[in-house]
Design a protein around this motif. Structure first.
Motif, short mmCIF file in Angstrom:
data_model
loop_
_atom_site.label_atom_id
_atom_site.label_comp_id
_atom_site.label_asym_id
_atom_site.label_seq_id
_atom_site.Cartn_x
_atom_site.Cartn_y
_atom_site.Cartn_z
N UNK A 195 0.81 -1.21 0.00
CA UNK A 195 0.00 0.00 0.00
C UNK A 195 0.85 1.27 0.00
N UNK A 196 1.93 1.29 0.79
CA UNK A 196 2.76 2.49 0.88
C UNK A 196 3.34 2.90 -0.47
N UNK A 197 3.53 1.92 -1.33
CA UNK A 197 4.21 2.18 -2.59
C UNK A 197 3.38 3.03 -3.54
N UNK A 198 2.08 3.10 -3.34
CA UNK A 198 1.22 3.85 -4.26
C UNK A 198 0.32 4.85 -3.55
N UNK A 199 0.42 4.97 -2.23
CA UNK A 199 -0.49 5.83 -1.47
C UNK A 199 -0.37 7.30 -1.84
N UNK A 200 0.78 7.72 -2.34
CA UNK A 200 0.96 9.12 -2.74
C UNK A 200 0.59 9.36 -4.20
N UNK A 201 0.03 8.33 -4.82
CA UNK A 201 -0.44 8.48 -6.19
C UNK A 201 0.56 8.08 -7.25
N UNK A 202 1.74 7.61 -6.85
CA UNK A 202 2.75 7.21 -7.82
C UNK A 202 2.55 5.76 -8.23
N UNK A 203 3.15 5.40 -9.36
CA UNK A 203 3.19 4.01 -9.77
C UNK A 203 4.18 3.27 -8.87
N UNK A 204 3.91 2.00 -8.60
CA UNK A 204 4.83 1.22 -7.79
C UNK A 204 6.17 1.09 -8.51
N UNK A 205 7.25 1.25 -7.76
CA UNK A 205 8.59 1.15 -8.35
C UNK A 205 8.97 -0.31 -8.51
N UNK A 206 9.77 -0.59 -9.51
CA UNK A 206 10.33 -1.92 -9.70
C UNK A 206 11.40 -2.16 -8.62
N UNK A 207 11.80 -3.41 -8.40
CA UNK A 207 12.89 -3.66 -7.45
C UNK A 207 14.15 -2.85 -7.77
N UNK A 208 14.48 -2.71 -9.06
CA UNK A 208 15.66 -1.93 -9.42
C UNK A 208 15.46 -0.46 -9.06
N UNK A 209 14.28 0.08 -9.32
CA UNK A 209 14.02 1.48 -8.97
C UNK A 209 14.09 1.69 -7.47
N UNK A 210 13.56 0.74 -6.69
CA UNK A 210 13.65 0.86 -5.24
C UNK A 210 15.10 0.85 -4.78
N UNK A 211 15.90 -0.04 -5.37
CA UNK A 211 17.31 -0.11 -5.01
C UNK A 211 18.05 1.17 -5.40
N UNK A 212 17.73 1.71 -6.58
CA UNK A 212 18.36 2.95 -7.02
C UNK A 212 18.04 4.09 -6.05
N UNK A 213 16.79 4.20 -5.69
CA UNK A 213 16.38 5.27 -4.77
C UNK A 213 17.02 5.08 -3.39
N UNK A 214 17.01 3.85 -2.92
CA UNK A 214 17.60 3.56 -1.60
C UNK A 214 19.09 3.90 -1.60
N UNK A 215 19.75 3.62 -2.71
CA UNK A 215 21.17 3.91 -2.81
C UNK A 215 21.49 5.39 -2.75
N UNK A 216 20.53 6.23 -3.07
CA UNK A 216 20.72 7.68 -2.98
C UNK A 216 20.18 8.22 -1.65
#
Length: 300
Positions: free
Chosen positions: A110-131
């Motif tokens: 639920x948290x992944x889309x509650x702000x209205x965004x599309x759910x990120x792929x595992x790679x996108x989550x890792x990219x964001x986490x890395x920053x």
């Protein structure tokens, strides 16, 4: 190797109708730390009461004196490093330096889309986490930070006077993949795992132990690659997601056996869920409290 026992209290109770009492009781029982989930809602609790993690921890800080407090875990799904840093510095101050930030890449619930965004792929989550993690580290250790990133930026973000804990509050990085483990090695004071999710439904406790052994070994390799001694990191297991589920909470003996097997793998802290009736975390409250007060002594 010594082992600490902590609990996680889900934010499902109104503060003056049971919430405050749980956090105070956690301190009375002698838990090392009490954590809470940092979600907007969670799985089977989605249609019921669910309160914010950081306000709950702030209230818990004023209701306790010794208990460490933290999140398991905060993620970029709905957080930004600049605003999160300001809230964490405030919480660390109010608690007198008792905060540990559990932090992970997040999932696709639920948290992944509650702000209205599309759910990120595992790679996108890792990219964001890395920053996210390195920027948050800077924000909690430097008085003013300016940084332009692909996903997260800061412009003259000021965080004076900084954390009570020096050089900053502790990070407990949740990770099992290579990129996350490198972040734990570089920025963490602790590492967090729930085990191997692929084994939860059909695996055995023995398979789970071997999977966790492999994760600990990978953490050691990540630390070696960054020139860090893996012994410097606490290793935290959040119980409740391994194939034995809540069976270790059925008796003190069962928990001592579970905890002993995981201590041998190098874990320094086990976190058990505060019982919630009619949920995945249902357990006998009396046995839970007996485990809290007796189990660690039996491990020697």
């Amino acid at each position: 190797m010594s082992l600490r026992l902590s609990t996680v209290i889900l934010p499902v109770d109104r503060w003056h109708a049971g919430g405050r009492a749980k956090w105070r009781r956690a301190e009375e029982l002698g838990f090392h730390a009490a954590y809470t989930y940092d979600h907007l809602s969670w799985r089977s609790f989605r249609d019921g009461p669910w309160f914010g993690a950081l306000p709950t921890l702030t209230a818990a800080a004023t209701a306790t004196d010794r208990l460490r407090l933290g999140t398991l875990v905060t993620s970029p799904n709905f957080r930004h490093p600049v605003t999160l840093a300001k809230e964490l510095i405030s919480l660390d101050d109010i608690s007198g330096g008792r905060v540990t930030l559990g932090i992970g890449a997040g999932g696709n619930g639920f948290d992944a889309t509650a702000l209205g965004q599309e759910a990120w792929t595992p790679k996108e989550r890792a990219d964001r986490f890395g920053e996210f993690v390195p920027l948050l580290d800077r924000l909690l250790t430097e008085g003013a930070v300016s940084q332009r990133g692909t996903f997260y930026s800061a412009e003259e973000a000021r965080n004076i006077p900084g954390c009570v804990q020096r050089t900053r509050l502790s990070f407990a990085v949740a990770a099992t993949g290579p990129r996350g483990l490198k972040l734990a090695a570089r920025h963490g004071q602790a590492w967090v795992t729930t085990g191997d999710p692929k084994l939860y439904e059909a695996g055995t406790p023995e398979q789970s132990v071997e999977a966790l052994r492999g994760q600990v070994e990978k953490l050691g390799k990540a630390c070696a690659e960054t020139g860090r001694d893996v012994a410097e990191l606490d290793k935290i297991l959040l119980h409740g997601f391994t194939p034995d589920r809540n069976r270790p909470l059925e008796s003190v003996d069962a928990f001592v056996d579970f905890a002993g097997r995981h201590r041998e793998l190098g874990f320094t802290e086990i976190v058990i869920h505060w019982p919630i009736p009619d949920s995945d975390f249902a357990a006998d409250q009396a046995v839970f409290e007996q485990i809290a007060t007796e189990a660690i002594a039996q491990l020697g």
